[in-house]
Each structure stands twice: as structure tokens, then as C-alpha cells.
Design an enzyme around this catalytic site. Structure first.
Site, short mmCIF file in Angstrom:
data_model
loop_
_atom_site.label_atom_id
_atom_site.label_comp_id
_atom_site.label_asym_id
_atom_site.label_seq_id
_atom_site.Cartn_x
_atom_site.Cartn_y
_atom_site.Cartn_z
CE1 TYR A 148 -10.75 2.54 -5.87
CE2 TYR A 148 -9.13 2.56 -7.63
CZ TYR A 148 -9.87 1.87 -6.70
OH TYR A 148 -9.76 0.51 -6.61
N GLY B 167 0.80 -1.22 0.00
CA GLY B 167 0.00 0.00 0.00
C GLY B 167 0.83 1.26 0.00
CB CYS C 130 -23.25 6.97 -24.08
SG CYS C 130 -24.75 7.91 -24.44
#
Length: 406
Positions: A302, A218, A328
Site C-alpha cells: 500500500y 473505514g 530475496c
């Protein structure tokens, strides 16, 4: 890589296209191993969900990396890419017991993150080596969607359930060889990570035959100029010292494992797309490109920010643009972003496009997925071709009777 190299690749292979710089992946891998050089037994398992192209897996295998996988399909891809089963970790969430059993039968190291499956698996296979994923209840990630160590997370066995966990292990006589945690992505404060590591050390004391401790990953990478990132060097200095002292207390030299994904490949990735139209409204100048969130969903999903450059005219006068796609529905890559003046036909380059970009792409709106190119030793090598109409039809089965008869 230089802008001229990227333009050459766009011309050679077409666009939209993903490009990955092998040298940057290597430098990130070396940076991490160097930061933890004081640890005698260090293992890097690349979290392949970030970017799972077989050529990238092969490249990392040659660097010495293992794999962190989250599905049986990723395990199969890893084996296909030449990884030995013992170099692959399987860390799923919410999968069936049957899938875990199938992966374990391949000789892959499994990592179990809930008490129910742990007890069922241990009862059937007490001799199979098992790693346990702990939830330390530490919010270390920088985004709610990618912070996975907090109290409401679906991942891991709560540290507060340790007595129940120990009882299961004792009753089944399971072979527990590792303890694992992953607090989430975009870690900024290494002190929070070190605090979570202390929880992992405390849990580890309850198991006498461990071979490794897996601290997840992380680590944050910079997404723009002067952006903050995880201080890997400082973390390496502090965690290595603490890990070595824990091994001395434990009475055994354990392996320290990390499972980086974004850290290794994010900055190595570039996404190139052509400007189809420049459209000015009463308040906004839109640059519409030949792509959309079907190719790069992270800004919409995100709220992530990818630095965007006009590599066709990098020295042009800067103006403010909203960069949008051709899907679209609302399909925005950037709002009110300062970019060198854009003209129709220019090639825009999105930085930090190596992690969770192509791997999260889709065929929404029946659009084709883009090609992927690996830049290595000064040359571009196609590692995934552009999709075609035949790819859209593959696996589809037409009606067996005329539609008019329904």
C-alpha cells in the site's frame, strides 16, 4: 505500553513478534460507542479481517462487539471464539451461492452485494433475512486500493440499479432487513461520508421492514506525529442527529451499525524485529532486520508508513536509515527515515501494526510466521506461538515414488 515493556516481551518470547495492547483496543471501542451515545440502538461489528486471532475476537466479544466476516472460515473462527450466530454478519464478495447458503444455514446474518446472487438466493430462500450492500458511488477512502465505493468498484449493487433491485425483491418476496454501504478505508472528510449516508437513507425508503442500517467503517487513524485522522466525535454528533431524524421519518427505531477493523486494533499493535546488519553503501545506510514483507506487507503493498523506533537506544543521536527486510527481492519498510542511531542487535518497533499486518503475513521464502502476544493487565500472554519447521511441512505430501524414477 512503554518501550521497556516491549523489550521485555521481545526477550521473553523472541522476535520477530507482534504485540497487542488490550487497553488501547478497549479505549478505541469506548471512544466509538461514546461518540454515538445519542443513538438508542448502536451495534459495533468488528471487521475481523484486520486481525483474526481468536484471543482478540474473544476480547472484543467481552466488550460487547459483534463480528463482520468476509469468508466462511472467518464465520467458523467467530463461532469458535464464542460468538452467537446472530452476532455475526457475513459480507462476502465474489463467493459462490453455495457458500452463502452454508453460512445462512448457520443462522448468521448475510449481506448480498450483487443482483444475480440476490435473485438466486431470494428465489430459493424468500424467508431468510437478508441485508443488501449498496455501492453509493462515493470515493471516500484515502487510497485507491482500499476505496471500495466508487463507480468502478467490484463491491456492492450500484445505487443506479435500484429499480432492478426493487423488482427482484418484489418478485421473490424476499425478507430485506438491512441496507449496507462501505465507502473505503482512511476516510478523511466526514462530509463525504455524510453525503454517502444520505444516499443510503434514500435507498432505505424503498424497503418497509428494515431493522438496521449498516454504514461500514473505514475511519482513519494517525500513523505519525500530528497525522490527521477521522474526527469520530464530530461524525458522531452529525450522523447521530441525522440518523435519529431518519428513524422518526421512517416510523421505526432502527439499529445503527458500524464495522470498524483498523480503528479498533491498528494503534494497539506493535511489531518488534531485531537488526541483523547495518550496511552502508555509497549513498544509503541500510538497517536490515530479521523480518520482511512476509510478516508486514503493507509498506510494499500500500505504500503505508509505519512509525519506526529504536527501542533499544531511544535517546541515541538520530540518523537517516532505510529499513529493509531479508526477503530475496525489493523488501523495504522505510526509506531515508530518521531513527535513533541503530546498532546490530537492536530491537526496532513498528507502530500501528495491529491491522492488516499479521493477518496478511505469509511463508514466502519458506520463512516462519511470527508469534503474537496480548498485553493485558500489565502482563504479556502468548496468543500464537512462533511457527516451526514442522508447521511448514504440515499438509505437504511427499512424492509417492522415488524422484529418480520420474
Amino acid at each position: 505500553m512503554q518501550g521497556k515493556d516491549l523489550l521485555q516481551l521481545a526477550e521473553q518470547f523472541g522476535n520477530p513478534i507482534y504485540v497487542y495492547d488490550a487497553e488501547k483496543i478497549q479505549s478505541q471501542y469506548n471512544r466509538l460507542t461514546k461518540a454515538f451515545s445519542k443513538v438508542d440502538k448502536l451495534r459495533i461489528n468488528y471487521a475481523m479481517k484486520a486481525l483474526s486471532n481468536v484471543a482478540i475476537l474473544q476480547l472484543l466479544r467481552e466488550m460487547g462487539s459483534g463480528l463482520d466476516t468476509v469468508s466462511i472460515q472467518e464465520v467458523l473462527l467467530g463461532l469458535h471464539a464464542g460468538y452467537e450466530p446472530e452476532k455475526i454478519f457475513f459480507t462476502p464478495n465474489g463467493v459462490s451461492l453455495e457458500e452463502i447458503e452454508e453460512v445462512a444455514a448457520m443462522g448468521v446474518q448475510i449481506n448480498i452485494d450483487n443482483l444475480s446472487i440476490l435473485e438466486q438466493f431470494g428465489t430459493k430462500f424468500p424467508n431468510v433475512p437478508v441485508c443488501i450492500r449498496i455501492n453509493p458511488h462515493v470515493m471516500a477512502g484515502g487510497n485507491a486500493n482500499i476505496s471500495v465505493g466508487h463507480i468502478d468498484s467490484k463491491f456492492g449493487i450500484s445505487v443506479h440499479q435500484l429499480p432492478h433491485l426493487v423488482r427482484i425483491v418484489e418478485n421473490t418476496k424476499m425478507n430485506i432487513v438491512g441496507i449496507h454501504m462501505h465507502t473505503g478505508s482512511d476516510i478523511l472528510d466526514i462530509e463525504v461520508f455524510l453525503y454517502a449516508a444520505e444516499i443510503l437513507f434514500d435507498v432505505a425508503k424503498n424497503f418497509k421492514n428494515l431493522e438496521f442500517l449498516d454504514f461500514g467503517s473505514g475511519f482513519k487513524v494517525p500513523y505519525k506525529k500530528d497525522d490527521i485522522e477521522t474526527d469520530i466525535e464530530e461524525l458522531g454528533k452529525k450522523l447521530s442527529k441525522r440518523f435519529n431524524s431518519f428513524c422518526a421519518e421512517y416510523g421505526k427505531e432502527l439499529t445503527l451499525i458500524f464495522e470498524p477493523g483498523k480503528f479498533l486494533v491498528s494503534e494497539a499493535g506493535f511489531f518488534l524485529a531485531k537488526v541483523n546488519v547495518v550496511k552502508q553503501t555509497t549513498s544509503t545506510v541500510f538497517a536490515g532486520i530479521d523480518s520482511g514483507f512476509n510478516h508486514l506487507i503493507r509498506p510494499m503493498f500500500y505504500g503505508s508508513q509505519h512509525h519506526i523506533e529504536n527501542i533499544s537506544h531511544p535517546k541515541g543521536k538520530e540518523r537517516f536509515y532505510s529499513v529493509v527486510g531479508y526477503i530475496c527481492e525489493t523488501d523495504t519498510f522505510a526509506n531515508n527515515r530518521k531513527i535513533a542511531e541503530i546498532k546490530e542487535g537492536d530491537i526496532l518497533c513498528f507502530r500501528n501494526a495491529g491491522a492488516y499486518c499479521f493477518s496478511m503475513s505469509s511463508n514466502y521464502n519458506s520463512r516462519y510466521k511470527p508469534a503474537e502476544v496480548l498485553w493485558i493487565n500489565g502482563e504479556g500472554h502468548l496468543i500464537r506461538a512462533h511457527e516451526t519447521f514442522e508447521d511448514l511441512l504440515r499438509n505437504q505430501i511427499p512424492l509417492p515414488i522415488p524422484a529418480a524414477s520420474i
